[in-house]
Structures are given as C-alpha cells and as structure tokens.
Design a protein around this motif. Structure first.
Motif, PDB file in Angstrom:
ATOM      1  N   PHE A   1       0.840  -1.199   0.000  1.00 15.29           N
ATOM      2  CA  PHE A   1       0.000   0.000   0.000  1.00 15.29           C
ATOM      3  C   PHE A   1       0.875   1.249   0.000  1.00 15.29           C
ATOM      4  CE2 PHE A   1      -3.141   3.079   1.324  1.00 15.29           C
ATOM      5  CZ  PHE A   1      -4.305   2.619   0.728  1.00 15.29           C
TER       6      PHE A   1
ATOM      7  N   PHE B   1       1.360   2.926  -3.311  1.00 20.57           N
ATOM      8  CA  PHE B   1       0.230   3.789  -3.692  1.00 20.57           C
ATOM      9  C   PHE B   1       0.348   5.157  -3.021  1.00 20.57           C
ATOM     10  CE2 PHE B   1      -4.260   4.938  -2.462  1.00 20.57           C
ATOM     11  CZ  PHE B   1      -4.674   5.374  -3.711  1.00 20.57           C
TER      12      PHE B   1
ATOM     13  N   GLY C   1      -1.209   8.599  -4.727  1.00 21.24           N
ATOM     14  CA  GLY C   1      -2.525   8.077  -5.094  1.00 21.24           C
ATOM     15  C   GLY C   1      -3.681   8.821  -4.465  1.00 21.24           C
ATOM     16  N   TYR C   2      -3.445   9.440  -3.305  1.00 20.37           N
ATOM     17  CA  TYR C   2      -4.512  10.198  -2.640  1.00 20.37           C
ATOM     18  C   TYR C   2      -4.772  11.535  -3.338  1.00 20.37           C
ATOM     19  CZ  TYR C   2      -4.868   7.060   1.408  1.00 20.37           C
ATOM     20  OH  TYR C   2      -5.090   5.981   2.228  1.00 20.37           O
TER      21      TYR C   2
ATOM     22  N   TYR D   1      -8.718   7.922  -9.306  1.00 18.67           N
ATOM     23  CA  TYR D   1      -8.714   6.638  -8.614  1.00 18.67           C
ATOM     24  C   TYR D   1      -9.886   6.497  -7.640  1.00 18.67           C
ATOM     25  CZ  TYR D   1      -3.844   6.680 -10.190  1.00 18.67           C
ATOM     26  OH  TYR D   1      -2.695   6.756 -10.953  1.00 18.67           O
TER      27      TYR D   1
ATOM     28  N   ARG E   1      -2.920   9.624   3.491  1.00 15.36           N
ATOM     29  CA  ARG E   1      -2.395   8.300   3.831  1.00 15.36           C
ATOM     30  C   ARG E   1      -3.400   7.646   4.772  1.00 15.36           C
ATOM     31  NH1 ARG E   1       0.458  12.267   5.769  1.00 15.36           N
ATOM     32  NH2 ARG E   1       2.005  12.019   4.123  1.00 15.36           N
TER      33      ARG E   1
ATOM     34  N   GLU F   1     -10.673   3.587   0.348  1.00 15.70           N
ATOM     35  CA  GLU F   1      -9.226   3.569   0.127  1.00 15.70           C
ATOM     36  C   GLU F   1      -8.787   2.273  -0.554  1.00 15.70           C
ATOM     37  OE1 GLU F   1      -7.139   5.922   3.664  1.00 15.70           O
ATOM     38  OE2 GLU F   1      -8.957   4.869   4.300  1.00 15.70           O
TER      39      GLU F   1
ATOM     40  N   PHE G   1      -6.987   2.004  -4.228  1.00 12.92           N
ATOM     41  CA  PHE G   1      -5.758   1.241  -4.461  1.00 12.92           C
ATOM     42  C   PHE G   1      -5.933   0.314  -5.658  1.00 12.92           C
ATOM     43  CE2 PHE G   1      -3.379  -2.698  -3.941  1.00 12.92           C
ATOM     44  CZ  PHE G   1      -2.091  -2.251  -3.720  1.00 12.92           C
ATOM     45  N   CYS G   2      -7.086  -0.351  -5.748  1.00 12.87           N
ATOM     46  CA  CYS G   2      -7.343  -1.253  -6.872  1.00 12.87           C
ATOM     47  C   CYS G   2      -7.335  -0.500  -8.199  1.00 12.87           C
ATOM     48  CB  CYS G   2      -8.677  -1.971  -6.678  1.00 12.87           C
ATOM     49  SG  CYS G   2      -8.681  -3.171  -5.323  1.00 12.87           S
TER      50      CYS G   2
ATOM     51  N   TRP H   1      -5.706   2.262  -8.878  1.00 14.88           N
ATOM     52  CA  TRP H   1      -4.309   2.622  -9.145  1.00 14.88           C
ATOM     53  C   TRP H   1      -3.508   1.401  -9.607  1.00 14.88           C
ATOM     54  CZ3 TRP H   1      -0.097   0.658  -6.342  1.00 14.88           C
ATOM     55  CH2 TRP H   1       1.152   1.229  -6.663  1.00 14.88           C
ATOM     56  N   PHE H   2      -3.679   0.286  -8.934  1.00  6.90           N
ATOM     57  CA  PHE H   2      -2.945  -0.930  -9.270  1.00  6.90           C
ATOM     58  C   PHE H   2      -3.314  -1.396 -10.678  1.00  6.90           C
ATOM     59  CE2 PHE H   2      -1.830  -5.439  -7.506  1.00  6.90           C
ATOM     60  CZ  PHE H   2      -0.695  -5.455  -8.278  1.00  6.90           C
TER      61      PHE H   2
END
Length: 212
Positions: free
Chosen positions: A12, A15, A20-21, A26, A39, A62, A66-67, A69-70
C-alpha cells in the motif's frame, strides 16, 4: 485470480508514495471520511506500520482506490473480491467451515482464542502475512481466517446500490486478530461503513486477465 495474502503496508505504501490520494481518477467520488487525508489513518503508528503486515486503517473507499491505481500500473483489471469469490477461495469445493477443515484448531490463525473465556492464545495485534501456513485454504490462500477482516466489493444488503461512491455498508469477511474463532468461519459475514476504518480491517485483491 485471488491474492495469496492480504495487501501489506509495503504494498500500500507504493500507492501512497505515488500520490494516489491526490489523483481523483482513482477515487470515483468515494473519498475517506476525513476528506483530505493523504495516507491511511494509522500510517504513522509504529505498532501497525510494519512492511510485511497487512495494511490496516483503510476504508473500503481507500481499498477501492488502491485497486484502481494498481489496475493502471499493472495493466490488469484489479478489484476487491466479490463476496462469492472470497468465500469460494476460503471454503474450497467441499464447503469447509474453516479454510483448513471442519473444526477450529488452535494455532492455525491469528485470532483471539481467549474470546469469552476460551483457552488458547491472543497476540493482540496483526502478524506478518502468511505466518500460519497450516491455516491455508484448499487453494493455498493464506490468512483467510483471522489477522484482519477483509473488505469485499459487495454491499452488505444485496438490494442496495453497488455504486462505488455509495454510502451503503460493505461486506467484511474472515474475522480478525481481535475476534474469536466463530467470527472466522468461512460463511460468517458482517458489514461496515465504507468510509470508516479500524485497526483490524484490511483487504486483498483479485485480478482478471493477463499483464500487458
């Protein structure tokens, strides 16, 4: 394909470091309740910030971000597992009560074995992913009982909207380090607000397709 382990703090962290935030593409309108967090809620607490432990302090929003972004980084279609996918991975083709069999066996998972006067062990925290290989599911998936509750994609009440920016409770499966073994049975389910987080909730992912 379902991940062998829950997503870790180290994973994580990629990310978080990739900002990512900051990128709303996303999030699809589903932000952490704190609004401007950059975070997870427990990110600065050394008790939980251990690279090979499951990430905690993450809301469903969150985990879903993450998914997204991944997926972008890997070229795969990465998602939270549906409740049916999660249960199949935990129960196998014979529909077992725990990933390893029908009876609870002490020392097969990170759970509160002292729950309501029972005997056993209680570590009182997360443990490194994969630390209990004896607790593997028939498919070799680990930590599906205990360690952390895991977010699933589904709403807790099936008739509610599954829009990613909804406020409906989302499904949690698998029990956690702070709950007794009954909560870790493969058929047990509960729900939680998708904008909230706790120190015993994490997630794992599923992927569709092959890398680019």
């Amino acid at each position: 394909f379902i991940a062998r382990y829950p997503v870790t703090f180290a994973q994580f962290g990629a990310f978080v470091r990739a900002h990512g935030y900051h990128y709303m593409r996303y999030w699809s309108g589903c932000l952490p309740q704190a609004g401007n967090r950059m975070r997870p809620a427990l990110w600065e607490e050394a008790r939980w910030h251990l690279d090979n432990h499951p990430v905690v302090g993450v809301s469903w929003c969150e985990a879903a971000a993450f998914c997204q972004w991944f997926s972008e980084q890997s070229g795969l279609d990465v998602r939270l597992p549906s409740e049916l996918q999660w249960e199949k991975a935990a129960r196998g083709s014979d529909g077992r009560t725990y990933p390893w069999g029908e009876r609870y066996l002490q020392g097969h998972a990170n759970l509160n074995e002292l729950w309501r006067g029972q005997s056993g062990h209680y570590l009182g925290r997360t443990t490194p992913v994969g630390l209990f290989p004896q607790g593997a599911s028939p498919y070799g998936v680990l930590d599906m009982a205990g360690n952390v509750w895991e977010w699933c994609r589904d709403t807790f009440k099936p008739q509610e909207s599954e829009a990613i920016n909804g406020v409906s409770d989302r499904v949690l499966r698998g029990g956690s380090w702070d709950f007794g073994h009954h909560f870790a049975a493969t058929f047990m389910r509960t729900g939680f607000n998708p904008h909230q987080c706790r120190d015993d909730i994490g997630f794992r992912v599923v992927t569709y397709g092959e890398p680019d």
